[in-house]
Enzyme design. Structure first.
Site, PDB file in Angstrom:
ATOM      1  N   THR A  41      34.264 -87.286 -83.917  1.00  0.00           N
ATOM      2  CA  THR A  41      34.786 -88.687 -84.689  1.00  0.00           C
ATOM      3  C   THR A  41      33.261 -88.957 -85.110  1.00  0.00           C
ATOM      4  O   THR A  41      32.245 -88.676 -84.757  1.00  0.00           O
ATOM      5  CB  THR A  41      35.253 -89.659 -83.833  1.00  0.00           C
ATOM      6  OG1 THR A  41      35.352 -91.252 -84.146  1.00  0.00           O
ATOM      7  CG2 THR A  41      34.613 -89.464 -82.149  1.00  0.00           C
ATOM      8  N   CYS A  53      35.429 -91.288 -92.067  1.00  0.00           N
ATOM      9  CA  CYS A  53      36.739 -91.497 -90.748  1.00  0.00           C
ATOM     10  C   CYS A  53      36.899 -90.322 -90.308  1.00  0.00           C
ATOM     11  O   CYS A  53      37.944 -90.236 -91.770  1.00  0.00           O
ATOM     12  CB  CYS A  53      37.425 -92.487 -90.590  1.00  0.00           C
ATOM     13  SG  CYS A  53      38.189 -92.599 -88.689  1.00  0.00           S
TER      14      CYS A  53
END
Length: 237
Positions: A83, A196
């Site tokens: 992430t 992202c």
């Protein structure tokens, strides 16, 4: 082949993409029925989001550092935090292990620079776009990143958490993202970062008005490059 350690679950939607990309890249490199040696610790994302929204990054640091240390004990030769946002605490996680932490910002920045670009638009969670850890890191590496305005940052953030992390891909949200990229292009952006790890569910980086860099794919490929380092022959089953 070295073993790749993945800290996943943030969200599991993008962690599944990491697993697929890593194994596809190993198969492409080695041929036949080859696949990657991977260990994953998948966290409960709801707990991590709770730390984010309450500003308890200290608890997030401990949780991910514990994950990383456990992966190393299990035999991982490198660690990836799957992430972008949680790279806010990457230095703390890296300090908790003796194996390399493959940093998503380093790898994405290197890919952008190698392609001759300098002024990327960063699309990511609000934490990633606003906390400075990502853009400051890129500036230290010679890039000049930009982020959308406040209203557009909120739009990008909401789509990630309310839709993509829940497995929803909406055409209206894709149109909203494309409009944000168009505005950035008019302001001087020369490329765009899918910053992202879920945004690749919504946008194809090769089908944008600016050159696109998918941080998920770049990060996964860096792990495979590390895992296969020192091995030159192609093995065919």
């Amino acid at each position: 082949m070295k073993t790749i350690g993945l800290i996943g679950g943030m969200s599991f939607e993008s962690s599944a993409i990491y697993y697929r990309l890593v194994n596809e890249a190993v198969r492409e490199s080695l041929g036949g029925l080859s696949s990657a040696q991977v260990i994953m610790h998948s966290v409960n994302f709801a707990e991590i989001v709770g730390y984010q929204t309450t500003g308890r990054w200290d608890l997030a640091e401990k949780a991910l550092a514990d994950c990383a240390a456990g992966l190393e004990r299990a035999g991982a030769d490198c660690i990836l935090i799957c992430t972008n946002t949680m790279h806010l605490i990457a230095d703390h996680v890296a300090a908790s292990i003796s194996v390399p932490l493959i940093h998503i910002v380093d790898e994405t920045s290197a890919a952008i620079k190698a392609s001759g670009y300098r002024r990327p638009l960063l699309l990511a969670t609000r934490y990633t776009m606003e906390h400075g850890f990502y853009t400051n890191h890129m500036r230290a590496l010679g890039l000049d990143p930009m982020v959308p305005d406040a209203e557009d940052r909120q739009t990008v953030h909401d789509v990630i958490f309310k839709e993509l992390c829940a497995g929803r891909v909406e055409a209206a949200s894709r149109d909203a993202y494309l409009a944000i990229i168009e505005k950035a292009k008019a302001k001087g952006a020369d490329c765009v970062i899918l910053g992202c790890t879920e945004i690749c569910l919504l946008l194809d980086p090769d089908q944008l008005c600016l050159p696109g860099f998918d941080s998920t794919r770049i990060h996964a490929q860096a792990a495979v490059t590390f895992a296969l380092s020192g091995r030159r022959e192609k093995m065919v089953a």
